[in-house]
Design a protein around this motif. Structure first.
Motif, PDB file in Angstrom:
ATOM      1  N   GLY A   1      40.809  32.598  27.111  1.00 26.86           N
ATOM      2  CA  GLY A   1      40.724  32.088  28.475  1.00 26.86           C
ATOM      3  C   GLY A   1      40.514  30.601  28.578  1.00 26.86           C
ATOM      4  O   GLY A   1      40.704  29.865  27.618  1.00 26.86           O
ATOM      5  N   THR A   2      40.110  30.145  29.773  1.00 34.83           N
ATOM      6  CA  THR A   2      39.916  28.716  30.036  1.00 34.83           C
ATOM      7  C   THR A   2      38.419  28.413  30.062  1.00 34.83           C
ATOM      8  O   THR A   2      37.594  29.300  29.881  1.00 34.83           O
ATOM      9  CB  THR A   2      40.529  28.326  31.393  1.00 34.83           C
ATOM     10  OG1 THR A   2      39.855  29.052  32.420  1.00 34.83           O
ATOM     11  CG2 THR A   2      42.011  28.656  31.452  1.00 34.83           C
ATOM     12  N   ALA A   3      38.117  27.154  30.341  1.00 32.23           N
ATOM     13  CA  ALA A   3      36.721  26.722  30.258  1.00 32.23           C
ATOM     14  C   ALA A   3      35.795  27.578  31.125  1.00 32.23           C
ATOM     15  O   ALA A   3      34.721  27.974  30.697  1.00 32.23           O
ATOM     16  CB  ALA A   3      36.613  25.256  30.662  1.00 32.23           C
ATOM     17  N   LYS A   4      36.239  27.860  32.365  1.00 30.92           N
ATOM     18  CA  LYS A   4      35.327  28.562  33.264  1.00 30.92           C
ATOM     19  C   LYS A   4      35.755  29.987  33.580  1.00 30.92           C
ATOM     20  O   LYS A   4      35.088  30.697  34.331  1.00 30.92           O
ATOM     21  CB  LYS A   4      35.177  27.775  34.562  1.00 30.92           C
ATOM     22  CG  LYS A   4      34.271  26.570  34.405  1.00 30.92           C
ATOM     23  CD  LYS A   4      34.053  25.977  35.770  1.00 30.92           C
ATOM     24  CE  LYS A   4      33.220  24.710  35.717  1.00 30.92           C
ATOM     25  NZ  LYS A   4      33.408  23.965  36.971  1.00 30.92           N
ATOM     26  N   SER A   5      36.919  30.406  33.086  1.00 32.01           N
ATOM     27  CA  SER A   5      37.358  31.783  33.305  1.00 32.01           C
ATOM     28  C   SER A   5      37.689  32.389  31.946  1.00 32.01           C
ATOM     29  O   SER A   5      38.637  31.968  31.295  1.00 32.01           O
ATOM     30  CB  SER A   5      38.600  31.827  34.202  1.00 32.01           C
ATOM     31  OG  SER A   5      38.377  31.137  35.410  1.00 32.01           O
ATOM     32  N   LYS A   6      36.865  33.338  31.557  1.00 31.03           N
ATOM     33  CA  LYS A   6      37.022  33.897  30.209  1.00 31.03           C
ATOM     34  C   LYS A   6      37.732  35.245  30.241  1.00 31.03           C
ATOM     35  O   LYS A   6      37.707  35.955  31.243  1.00 31.03           O
ATOM     36  CB  LYS A   6      35.648  34.084  29.579  1.00 31.03           C
ATOM     37  CG  LYS A   6      34.881  32.787  29.396  1.00 31.03           C
ATOM     38  CD  LYS A   6      35.618  31.856  28.458  1.00 31.03           C
ATOM     39  CE  LYS A   6      34.845  30.557  28.240  1.00 31.03           C
ATOM     40  NZ  LYS A   6      35.671  29.584  27.500  1.00 31.03           N
ATOM     41  N   GLY A   7      38.310  35.571  29.108  1.00 31.14           N
ATOM     42  CA  GLY A   7      38.909  36.889  28.959  1.00 31.14           C
ATOM     43  C   GLY A   7      40.312  36.977  29.543  1.00 31.14           C
ATOM     44  O   GLY A   7      41.037  35.985  29.623  1.00 31.14           O
ATOM     45  N   THR A   8      40.668  38.177  29.962  1.00 31.94           N
ATOM     46  CA  THR A   8      42.019  38.427  30.450  1.00 31.94           C
ATOM     47  C   THR A   8      41.973  38.882  31.900  1.00 31.94           C
ATOM     48  O   THR A   8      40.922  39.229  32.410  1.00 31.94           O
ATOM     49  CB  THR A   8      42.659  39.564  29.638  1.00 31.94           C
ATOM     50  OG1 THR A   8      41.771  40.683  29.688  1.00 31.94           O
ATOM     51  CG2 THR A   8      42.900  39.165  28.206  1.00 31.94           C
ATOM     52  N   LYS A   9      43.128  38.875  32.544  1.00 32.04           N
ATOM     53  CA  LYS A   9      43.201  39.380  33.913  1.00 32.04           C
ATOM     54  C   LYS A   9      44.423  40.286  34.041  1.00 32.04           C
ATOM     55  O   LYS A   9      45.494  39.981  33.529  1.00 32.04           O
ATOM     56  CB  LYS A   9      43.325  38.202  34.898  1.00 32.04           C
ATOM     57  CG  LYS A   9      43.484  38.600  36.349  1.00 32.04           C
ATOM     58  CD  LYS A   9      42.167  39.034  36.988  1.00 32.04           C
ATOM     59  CE  LYS A   9      42.368  39.736  38.331  1.00 32.04           C
ATOM     60  NZ  LYS A   9      42.506  41.190  38.228  1.00 32.04           N
ATOM     61  N   VAL A  10      44.222  41.385  34.737  1.00 31.47           N
ATOM     62  CA  VAL A  10      45.334  42.299  34.990  1.00 31.47           C
ATOM     63  C   VAL A  10      46.005  41.904  36.304  1.00 31.47           C
ATOM     64  O   VAL A  10      45.328  41.606  37.285  1.00 31.47           O
ATOM     65  CB  VAL A  10      44.828  43.752  35.102  1.00 31.47           C
ATOM     66  CG1 VAL A  10      45.993  44.707  35.355  1.00 31.47           C
ATOM     67  CG2 VAL A  10      44.081  44.146  33.841  1.00 31.47           C
ATOM     68  N   PHE A  11      47.323  41.864  36.309  1.00 31.40           N
ATOM     69  CA  PHE A  11      48.059  41.599  37.542  1.00 31.40           C
ATOM     70  C   PHE A  11      49.055  42.714  37.811  1.00 31.40           C
ATOM     71  O   PHE A  11      49.656  43.261  36.890  1.00 31.40           O
ATOM     72  CB  PHE A  11      48.814  40.272  37.457  1.00 31.40           C
ATOM     73  CG  PHE A  11      47.924  39.063  37.457  1.00 31.40           C
ATOM     74  CD1 PHE A  11      47.368  38.603  38.641  1.00 31.40           C
ATOM     75  CD2 PHE A  11      47.624  38.413  36.281  1.00 31.40           C
ATOM     76  CE1 PHE A  11      46.528  37.501  38.646  1.00 31.40           C
ATOM     77  CE2 PHE A  11      46.781  37.305  36.265  1.00 31.40           C
ATOM     78  CZ  PHE A  11      46.237  36.843  37.451  1.00 31.40           C
ATOM     79  N   ALA A  12      49.211  43.006  39.087  1.00 26.94           N
ATOM     80  CA  ALA A  12      50.274  43.920  39.492  1.00 26.94           C
ATOM     81  C   ALA A  12      51.411  43.039  39.960  1.00 26.94           C
ATOM     82  O   ALA A  12      51.340  42.405  41.001  1.00 26.94           O
ATOM     83  CB  ALA A  12      49.784  44.818  40.615  1.00 26.94           C
ATOM     84  N   LEU A  13      52.442  42.978  39.153  1.00 25.29           N
ATOM     85  CA  LEU A  13      53.566  42.092  39.404  1.00 25.29           C
ATOM     86  C   LEU A  13      54.587  42.869  40.220  1.00 25.29           C
ATOM     87  O   LEU A  13      55.070  43.917  39.785  1.00 25.29           O
ATOM     88  CB  LEU A  13      54.141  41.707  38.042  1.00 25.29           C
ATOM     89  CG  LEU A  13      54.957  40.454  37.878  1.00 25.29           C
ATOM     90  CD1 LEU A  13      54.221  39.255  38.435  1.00 25.29           C
ATOM     91  CD2 LEU A  13      55.246  40.242  36.398  1.00 25.29           C
ATOM     92  N   ALA A  14      54.917  42.366  41.413  1.00 19.43           N
ATOM     93  CA  ALA A  14      55.837  43.127  42.262  1.00 19.43           C
ATOM     94  C   ALA A  14      56.655  42.191  43.135  1.00 19.43           C
ATOM     95  O   ALA A  14      56.497  40.976  43.076  1.00 19.43           O
ATOM     96  CB  ALA A  14      55.057  44.113  43.116  1.00 19.43           C
ATOM     97  N   GLY A  15      57.511  42.752  43.927  1.00 19.00           N
ATOM     98  CA  GLY A  15      58.365  41.971  44.806  1.00 19.00           C
ATOM     99  C   GLY A  15      59.736  41.762  44.200  1.00 19.00           C
ATOM    100  O   GLY A  15      60.268  42.626  43.520  1.00 19.00           O
TER     101      GLY A  15
END
Ligand SMILES: Cc1cc2nc3c(=O)[nH]c(=O)nc-3n(C[C@H](O)[C@H](O)[C@H](O)COP(=O)(O)O)c2cc1C
Ligand code: SF4
Ligand code: SF4
Ligand code: SF4
Ligand code: FES
Ligand code: FES
Lengths: 169, 597
Positions: free
Chosen positions: B344-358
């Motif tokens: 992650g980045t300096a202030k946001s750690k780990g991973t993030k799940v996204f629902a990719l749509a459209g």
């Protein structure tokens, strides 16, 4: 709205549901879920009965029923049609689909056809965005629906399908 | 577990389920039985693989073959060819869009290459209805470690060190939240899992609950241990029947294994979980509203403080966490804070799940390290825009977020960057739009949603949003003026500043971000009364080209309002004062004589 008289059986069902949650006021939403599941919808008379059983005001029950869009005060059609209006479906043309269904059935959102076969509602994301735009008839999900397909989908249900088991009021 | 030589994993996520994946499983089972392979081959229904675009998916272990768009009638071919003769069924393999070469192992697909799966680690790998499969992949090891080797404070310190922030949208540090509840003194405390997932077009939490319910149960128990709570509640949308059923099964199995209930692992710690159902109100995702809803009341937010961590459900200290937040907890415990922190980045750690749509080629569920750029997500993983159209905008954060343009494509995704770009992380919905989407209509779409979902408790949100909607509606009908644009802005500011809860405070974001990034488009609507994307009905005009019209009368017979006139075999004309722009004539004409402008 004309008053309906609940059958003895319906009264028993509602009382049983309330009892299964120990007539606990805090369980109101679960009671309503269960009642709608068994009866199909929640007319004023059922709400009155629930208020009585849970020992709370009718206004409070009504306030909760009207707050949540999942609860219906009007009977649904035999085949409730729901059009997904979530963002993913919207950008893939859900509006045209809705428009076409309204045109074919000649009803507005929230209404039923005069023969009671179909009712039309919108909902927000059924979680099958990959198949957008999505239409549900009862529990069945139709994905990647095009306006031209609507006639065929409706026809599937117009001819003698089995009615899902629902208890009469 | 029996020693199977092969496993057939069939996707049982909502998307694939809607395309008959249950039938595929049944057919595979029949075929396996027919060929007497029962002892060697196991057929399993899993959660979502993420690649919903090309579902239904069937994956074969141990050779990792990834079959896409499988039909029930393909079952016999898969069993006869792949299982018996050992030959892959080439026509069911995914084809690389670059060179049309079949790719057999999903890890070589662009879609999966950049992904790092923590919250989704088990989705698509295990049968969510079998606790043994979860346990076989380190399931409940984290709970055992916490109860057996660590004090609650040590666990909280580990989570704090990991830098984990809430995935429900707010991004509040999870460890700190747990610590506050743990320090509150009360005879009873609660752990609540927020599975209300109201953002329309997002399905992260649903997929986790459908694909790996035990990860959430385990994390809730760990949270209970840390905060001193013995009762857990999951608030889940009634619209998610499959997730509810999987969760119920999982809770039952966990109880049977003594992983929920009294004296877990023989320690003094007891914990159990019950379910509460949402009933279709977006605002109930807000934690105070959610708590009121669980108490059986109307789901109206209340002022914070007091925060739920101090006074929540039934007035008791309550930790509210999002599904995805919880699903990552066992990994933090098992692999250590340093592992999570290194991503992650300096202030946001780990991973993030996204629902990719459209309007994107690979609609699906993805998990990427924080700091991945929007470009990587949309073009590498997402495979770019559908139908070769031009990218226009990406919307993150749902009704609370904003639309970002081209110029933000290289922004690394994290909480702070998205906010400074004028959007927000939200819960992880990511909707991609192309050149055919009108940004004013999109803003109006979100406002209509907010309007529907505002609980009505406070005036700026209840009435202010209505006014915003009316102005937008006017603009999309070609009746707006330039003053309306400045009125929009000032009203947005008032609503943002004076609303009680997050819903009202963020509801103007879709308007503000489109005003900032697509001002020209608004101007075209109010000055020239044109919709550049051609989406606003009132601003389009249908005309019949007299050189092409053969006078076949088809449009005349189909127009629902009688707006078309003309003699047989003579050119027809549309009366635009009657036309309702339904587009039927345009679709019907076989001679390409009708145009839209
Ligand atoms: C209008 C509104 C809707 C929300 N909807 C959700 C939701 O659907 N799911 C969720 O987890 N959090 C939602 N939240 C955030 C919750 O209030 C809360 O911050 C979150 O559940 C805390 O969990 P976390 O710290 O793990 O993110 C919403 C907030 C607001 C203001
Ligand atoms: S901001 Fe809107 S949703 Fe939130 S409390 Fe006020 S009226 Fe209700
Ligand atoms: S359908 Fe086309 S060709 Fe036929 S009358 Fe209408 S415009 Fe002319
Ligand atoms: S767009 Fe619809 S209403 Fe207008 S002329 Fe064509 S068919 Fe008639
Ligand atoms: S937006 Fe329609 S299924 Fe998700
Ligand atoms: S639902 Fe099957 S891959 Fe997502």
């Amino acid at each position: 709205m004309p008053k309906i008289k609940l059958s003895q059986r319906t009264i028993e069902i509602v009382k049983e549901i309330c009892l299964s949650f120990e007539n606990n006021e805090g369980e109101l939403i679960n009671v309503l879920h269960e009642a709608q599941h068994k009866l199909g919808y929640l007319p004023a008379e059922v709400q009155e009965l629930i208020a009585h059983e849970l020992n709370m005001s009718i206004a409070k029950v009504y306030g909760v029923v009207t707050f949540y869009s999942f609860f219906n005060m009007l009977p649904q059609g035999e085949f409730p049609i729901s059009v997904c209006m979530g963002t993913a479906c919207y950008v893939r043309g859900a509006e045209q689909i809705l428009h076409e269904i309204k045109r074919q059935l000649n009803i507005e959102v929230g209404q039923s056809t005069p023969d009671g076969k179909f009712s039309l509602n919108c909902l927000r994301c059924v979680g099958a965005c990959g198949l957008a735009p999505v239409v549900m008839v009862g529990e069945k999900v139709y994905g990647r629906v095009a306006p031209q397909q609507i006639r065929k989908i409706i026809a599937e249900y117009q001819e003698g399908c089995v009615r899902p088991e629902k208890h009469e009021m | 577990m029996a020693d199977y030589k092969m496993h057939l994993l069939v996707c049982g996520g909502t998307g694939c389920n809607a395309s008959d994946s249950e039938q595929i499983r049944d057919n595979l089972l029949t075929e396996v039985e027919k060929h007497d392979l029962n002892d060697e081959v196991q057929v399993v229904m899993t959660g979502c693989f993420g690649f919903c675009e090309k579902g239904p998916i069937v994956k074969i272990l141990p050779d990792n073959t990834f079959y896409v768009q499988v039909k029930p009638e393909d079952a016999s071919t898969i069993v006869e060819e792949h299982l018996i003769k050992g030959r892959k069924v080439e026509r069911l393999l995914y084809k690389d869009p670059e060179n049309n070469e079949p790719i057999s192992d999903s890890k070589h697909m662009e879609f999966y290459k950049k992904q790092v799966r923590i919250a989704l680690r088990n989705c698509g790998f295990i049968n969510p209805e079998n606790i043994d499969e979860y346990i076989a992949r380190d399931g409940y090891a984290a709970l055992a470690k916490c109860l057996g080797e660590r004090t609650p404070q040590q666990v909280i310190d580990e989570i704090k060190l990991s830098g984990q922030r809430g995935r429900g949208g707010g991004g509040f540090p999870t460890g700190l939240k747990w610590e506050i509840t743990s320090k509150s003194v009360a005879d009873q405390k609660y752990v609540v899992c927020n599975a209300d997932e109201g953002d329309p077009g997002a399905f992260m939490d649903r997929s986790i609950l459908e694909g790996d319910p035990h990860s959430v149960i385990e994390a809730m128990a760990i949270c209970g241990y840390c905060t001193g709570s013995t009762k857990g509640l999951v608030y889940i949308r009634a619209e998610y029947p499959l997730a509810i059923q999987r969760l119920k099964t999982a809770i039952k199995q966990a109880r049977e294994y003594g992983l929920l209930g009294d004296e877990i692992f023989g320690t003094p710690f007891s914990f159990d979980i019950t379910l509460r159902y949402g009933a279709g109100a977006f605002v109930c995702g807000e934690e105070t509203a959610l708590i009121h809803s669980m108490e059986g009341l109307r789901g109206e937010p209340t002022f914070k403080p007091p925060f739920p961590s101090e006074s929540g459900y039934l007035g008791k200290p309550t930790t509210v966490n999002n599904v995805e937040t919880l699903a990552s907890i066992p990994v933090i415990i098992n692999k250590g804070a340093a592992f999570f922190n290194s991503i992650g980045t300096a202030k946001s750690k780990g991973t993030k799940v996204f629902a990719l749509a459209g309007k994107i080629n690979n609609v699906g569920l993805i998990e990427v390290p924080m700091g991945t750029t929007l470009r990587e997500v949309i073009f590498d993983i997402g495979g770019g825009i559908k139908g070769g159209k031009k990218f226009k905008a990406v919307q993150t954060g749902g009704p609370s977020g904003g639309c970002l343009t081209n110029s933000f494509l290289d922004t690394p995704i994290d909480y702070d960057n998205l906010i400074s770009a004028g959007s927000m992380m939200g819960s992880g919905g990511m909707i991609v739009m192309d050149e055919d989407d009108c940004m004013v209509s999109i803003a109006k779409f979100y406002l209509e949603f907010t309007l529907d979902e505002s609980c009505g408790k406070c005036t700026p949100c209840r009435i202010g949003n209505k006014r915003l909607f009316e102005i937008l509606d006017k603009i999309t009908k070609g009746l707006g003026t330039e003053e309306d644009l400045s009125r929009l802005r000032s009203l947005c500011k008032v609503i943002k500043d004076t609303s009680l809860c997050g819903l009202g405070q963020t509801s103007p974001n879709p308007i503000l971000s489109t005003l900032d990034n697509f001002y020209d488009e608004y101007l075209a609507h109010v000055k020239e009364h044109k919709c550049p994307a051609g989406q606003c009905k009132s601003l389009v005009k249908y005309t019949i080209n007299h050189d092409k019209c053969t006078g076949c009368t088809l449009c005349f017979r189909n127009c629902p309002v009688g707006a078309i006139a003309g003699e047989k075999r003579a050119p027809h004309t549309i009366d635009n004062s009657i036309c309702i722009k339904c587009g039927v004539c345009y679709d019907k004409c076989k001679f390409d004589a009708i145009s839209v402008s």
